[in-house]
Write a protein that holds these residues in place. Structure first.
Motif, short mmCIF file in Angstrom:
data_model
loop_
_atom_site.label_atom_id
_atom_site.label_comp_id
_atom_site.label_asym_id
_atom_site.label_seq_id
_atom_site.Cartn_x
_atom_site.Cartn_y
_atom_site.Cartn_z
N GLN A 21 0.87 -1.18 0.00
CA GLN A 21 0.00 0.00 0.00
C GLN A 21 0.91 1.23 0.00
OE1 GLN A 21 -3.19 -1.25 0.10
NE2 GLN A 21 -4.01 0.72 -0.51
N HIS A 50 -2.64 1.57 -10.53
CA HIS A 50 -1.52 1.69 -9.60
C HIS A 50 -1.22 0.32 -9.00
CE1 HIS A 50 -4.99 2.16 -6.97
NE2 HIS A 50 -4.24 2.21 -5.88
N HIS A 101 -1.15 -0.95 -5.86
CA HIS A 101 -1.65 -1.45 -4.57
C HIS A 101 -2.27 -2.85 -4.72
CE1 HIS A 101 -1.83 2.88 -2.78
NE2 HIS A 101 -0.60 2.39 -2.87
N HIS A 150 -1.92 9.68 -3.57
CA HIS A 150 -2.20 8.26 -3.32
C HIS A 150 -1.07 7.32 -3.71
CE1 HIS A 150 -4.87 5.01 -2.27
NE2 HIS A 150 -4.55 4.40 -3.40
N ASP A 162 -9.38 5.09 -6.51
CA ASP A 162 -8.93 5.53 -5.18
C ASP A 162 -8.83 7.05 -5.00
OD1 ASP A 162 -8.91 2.95 -4.35
OD2 ASP A 162 -6.74 2.74 -4.18
ZN LIG Z 1 -4.74 2.39 -3.79
#
Ligand SMILES: [Zn+2]
Length: 534
Positions: free
Chosen positions: A64, A383, A385, A462, A481
């Motif tokens: 994360q 992304h 994550h 983020h 997000d």
């Molecule tokens: Zn994220």
């Protein structure tokens, strides 16, 4: 060789194998016996009827992070008070969790884990299931997946693990020694329920040094999940490890310090009781198929959806489904995380690979059903994550090219090169040569008819290199997000995430009428843009 001599040779060989196995077996049991004795001996451990302690905890989440492959995100700090009743195998933990991500928030809740049921009173994270939202005060019974994971983790950390192992020698098997940090640890496997714990012993003291699980992680594939025990202290007639560190592939993601350890303090029965309505709906622990790393680490970062299915709340949603947003554009909704499917002339493009390869397989098959003979040529990952990229292997396995944001390609190259023999869905193959396209600023995917634009949202609060998508002919954007359209009403003024989106749209020179979200649904863009300057 004469027949008699050969028979003798064969029987000698067999007996040597038998002797070798027997001594290894004995070795395993010896190691357990030595550990029990180092902890005070079987009689002393058997006198432990209740156990209580306080814990201070710090947690991080590597997947994360702000930067792909970069420094782990501090998830937060917590204190916990745990009490265990040995006879009933029930543990109650009262938590105060000061979560730092995505914004400071305190969760105060109680968990009760019993052999046949688990229960949570209070709000334990950002992703609440329907029963939790419906209950007043908030409470819910644990899913079978969470209960199984909680039981495994409680057993691994239990000071009575070695005693339990000594009482079940048939479930103890010898294992190859394991070297960690230059120290060679004699090791045994312990089969408990549907899983196996590998216990590494300290060669000097005989105490358990590590309790290891071989897990599957949706980003890093085959991983080791080690509970590192240390700072052994004498409590009454026994010894207890007061330091617990959890290592994911050797990186510490959780530190726990125990204090105020007491043995045999009576526990009032009602403190360990699961209220009847919740007991009635509680699930038994899952016997198999537990995505341990997902269940444990989504809790750690405060975003675990406690459900029978990792992808959606089984008590609120019938499952994933396609929602047509424009001609040739489908939003995959119904779960906690969404994808977007965009039809091109002879292929499709998918945005995001959330949760797991199960969800990816669902999406790939739904895209095939809708757009026959059009394979998924590109998987665009907004992304890195774990909750939005953890299903990437199914796409790579299906032959897709991975498209990622600036500064993230090297990370995904490492991820795809990692072995994944414990993947529950995909057979092991070499995905290390999967083509990866890294978007520097802007990239356009085109088939001569439709264009799909990808823009790096820089800066944003983020994730570095985060991409937004845009389909000009539909005036539709895709964002994950930074904004979850429809998940909550717009605020009165822009927060840093929303401000970065508005600035990014302007910088990209695009004119979206709507955005589809990696969470939530679809929302008009004009009301969001109108917040600028307020
Ligand atoms: Zn994220």
């Amino acid at each position: 060789m004469k027949r008699a001599a050969m028979m003798l040779a064969v029987s000698l060989a067999i007996s040597m194998v038998v002797v070798a196995c027997a001594s290894m077996q004995l070795g395993g049991r010896d190691l357990v016996a030595k550990a029990v004795s180092a902890q005070g001996g079987p009689e002393a451990l058997a006198t432990v009827k209740t156990l209580s302690y306080k814990a201070t905890i710090r947690q991080w989440e590597p997947e994360q992070s702000a930067k792909a492959g970069g420094e782990m995100r501090l998830a937060g700090d917590a204190t916990a008070v745990a009490v265990t009743d040995v006879a009933t195998g029930t543990t109650r933990t009262d938590w105060v969790k000061n979560s730092q991500y995505p914004a400071p928030r305190t969760f105060t809740f109680t968990e009760i884990v019993a052999p046949e049921a688990g229960y949570v009173a209070g709000i334990d994270g950002n992703s609440r299931n329907k029963p939790s939202r419906d209950a007043n005060p908030p409470a819910h019974s644990m899913s079978s997946l969470r209960l199984a994971a909680a039981q495994r983790e409680l057993l691994a950390a239990s000071p009575l693990l070695t005693l339990e192992m000594s009482k079940s020698p048939d479930r103890v098997a010898p294992a190859s020694s394991v070297t960690v940090g230059g120290v060679r640890h004699p090791t045994v496997d312990y089969r408990a329920g549907g899983h196996t714990l590998t216990v590494l012993f300290d060669p000097a003291t005989g105490l358990p040094a590590r309790v290891r699980a071989l897990d599957y992680d949706n980003i890093w594939g085959d991983v080791t999940w080690d509970l590192v025990l240390g700072d052994w202290q004498t409590v009454g007639t026994t010894r207890v490890a007061t330091s617990r560190k959890y290592e994911l592939n050797g990186r510490t993601v959780m530190e726990v310090k125990l204090s105020d350890i007491t043995l045999n303090t009576p526990i009032a029965a009602d403190r360990l009781a699961i209220p009847a309505p919740f007991l009635a709906t509680a699930r038994k622990p899952a016997a198999a198929g537990v995505p341990y790393q997902w269940v444990i680490r989504r809790q750690l970062v405060g975003f675990y959806l406690d459900s029978e299915h990792p992808s959606y709340d089984t008590q609120a949603s019938p499952g994933l489904r396609l929602q047509e947003l424009a001609p040739g554009i489908q939003h995959v909704v119904g779960g906690s995380h969404n994808s977007l499917i965009v039809e091109m002339k002879d292929h499709v493009i998918v945005f995001d690979a959330p949760v797991s390869d199960w969800q990816s397989t669902w999406t790939i098959s739904a895209a095939r059903g809708k757009y026959v003979r059009k394979p998924v040529k590109y998987l665009v990952l907004t992304h890195h994550h774990m909750d939005h990229a953890g299903g990437l292997r199914a796409y790579a396995d299906a032959g897709a090219t991975i498209v990622t944001g600036q500064g993230t390609a090297a990370h995904f190259r490492r991820v795809l090169a990692a072995p994944f023999t414990r993947n529950p869905l995909l057979s092991a193959s070499d995905l290390g040569r999967t083509p990866i396209v890294e978007v520097m600023g802007k990239h356009v995917l085109s088939d001569g008819q439709r264009q799909v634009e990808l823009h790096v949202l820089d800066p944003n609060p983020h994730a570095e290199g985060l991409l937004i998508g845009y389909v000009p002919d539909a005036r539709l954007g895709f964002v994950t997000d930074i904004w979850s359209p429809g998940a909550a009403p717009l605020p009165d003024k822009l927060n840093p995430a929303l401000a970065s989106l508005v600035a990014g749209v302007k910088k990209a020179g695009i004119a979206p009428a709507r955005f589809a979200g990696g969470h939530g649904g679809v929302g008009d863009y004009a009301p969001l843009a109108a917040l600028e300057g307020k």
